[in-house]
Design an enzyme around this catalytic site. Structure first.
Site, short mmCIF file in Angstrom:
data_model
loop_
_atom_site.label_atom_id
_atom_site.label_comp_id
_atom_site.label_asym_id
_atom_site.label_seq_id
_atom_site.Cartn_x
_atom_site.Cartn_y
_atom_site.Cartn_z
N HIS A 1 -8.20 -5.63 7.52
CA HIS A 1 -7.96 -4.59 8.51
C HIS A 1 -8.20 -5.14 9.91
O HIS A 1 -9.33 -5.43 10.29
CB HIS A 1 -8.80 -3.33 8.30
CG HIS A 1 -8.14 -2.11 8.88
ND1 HIS A 1 -7.33 -1.27 8.15
CD2 HIS A 1 -8.13 -1.62 10.13
CE1 HIS A 1 -6.87 -0.29 8.91
NE2 HIS A 1 -7.34 -0.49 10.14
N GLU B 1 -2.62 -1.69 -3.14
CA GLU B 1 -3.70 -0.90 -2.56
C GLU B 1 -3.35 0.59 -2.60
O GLU B 1 -2.18 0.95 -2.54
CB GLU B 1 -3.91 -1.28 -1.09
CG GLU B 1 -4.34 -2.69 -0.83
CD GLU B 1 -4.56 -2.96 0.64
OE1 GLU B 1 -5.19 -3.97 0.95
OE2 GLU B 1 -4.10 -2.15 1.48
N HIS C 1 0.86 -1.18 0.00
CA HIS C 1 0.00 0.00 0.00
C HIS C 1 0.90 1.24 0.00
O HIS C 1 1.15 1.83 1.05
CB HIS C 1 -0.91 -0.01 1.22
CG HIS C 1 -1.98 1.04 1.20
ND1 HIS C 1 -3.24 0.84 1.73
CD2 HIS C 1 -1.99 2.31 0.73
CE1 HIS C 1 -3.96 1.94 1.58
NE2 HIS C 1 -3.22 2.85 0.98
#
EC number: 2.6.99.2
Length: 238
Positions: free
Chosen positions: A190, A70, A43
């Protein structure tokens, strides 16, 4: 079996804290795959405080499993993804100064923007997933963006589960059923951990992939990387 994609941002954070190339992100990625993980997630953020844009390009020829990038689809990010051409791009509406991702897309308000971005990635044969809150309306309208998959934001589940509230998984079950109804593939991520992943997996139908970074790397400090990955893989079976 639900696939495990390991987010290696925290490895990059550790490297950047000291400078140099220790730990070696490329070698770490090879090791993660050799231990059985079915994907690698990165990410990159605009300030490159952990994963650098160059890291993404360096990892592209190394990753032999599924490579998932991401990020917020700003112009710089879109250009990077189109250069790297990963198996999957996951669109996350995080602010520039966000410590970590903290909300999903409003798939009604941002429908036209998401459709435009997603169409560009799909023209380049990149599977696209969008990060959404566990909200039935947001899941339903995600199908109107052209996305191939959604990634359910699981912080709320993890927080409630840690308090003993297992009923927190119910909305995720409902969202998963809605995704199946809308012909959307389903990912999740998450704050998932060794403590809460199995219960989530057992109660969320059609779960294709989980992306886990912070918890997995932290748990590896206690158990070792190989053992931790194998524990996740065992919990995700079936």
């Amino acid at each position: 079996m639900t696939h495990l994609s390991v987010n290696i941002n925290k490895i990059a954070t550790l490297r950047n804290a000291r400078g140099g190339n220790v730990p070696d992100l490329v070698q770490f990625t090879k090791d993660i795959e050799s231990f059985g993980a079915q994907g690698i997630t990165v990410h990159p953020r605009p300030d490159e405080r952990h994963i650098r844009y160059q890291d993404v390009l360096d990892l592209k020829p190394v990753v032999k499993t599924e490579f998932n990038i991401e990020g917020n689809p700003i112009a710089k990010f879109i250009d990077l993804v189109l250069r790297a051409k990963p198996a999957q791009v996951t669109l996350v509406p995080d602010a520039v100064d966000a410590i970590t991702s903290n909300s999903g897309w409003d798939t009604v308000k941002h429908k036209d923007f998401l459709k435009e971005v997603i169409s560009e990635f799909k023209r380049n044969d990149i599977r696209t997933s969008i990060f959404v809150d566990p909200n039935l309306s947001m899941v339903e309208h995600a199908a109107n963006t052209g996305a191939d998959r959604i990634e359910l934001y699981t912080e709320a589940y993890a927080e409630e589960f840690s308090k003993g509230n297992k009923d927190a998984v119910k909305i995720y079950t409902d969202c998963a059923k809605k995704a199946i109804e809308m012909d959307l593939g389903l990912n999740a991520g998450h704050d998932l951990s060794l403590q809460n992943i199995q219960y989530f997996k057992q109660h969320v139908p059609g779960l294709l992939e989980v992306s886990i970074g912070h918890a997995l790397i932290t748990e590896s400090l206690y158990f070792g990387l190989e053992t931790t990955i194998k524990r996740y893989l065992n919990l995700l079976k079936g």
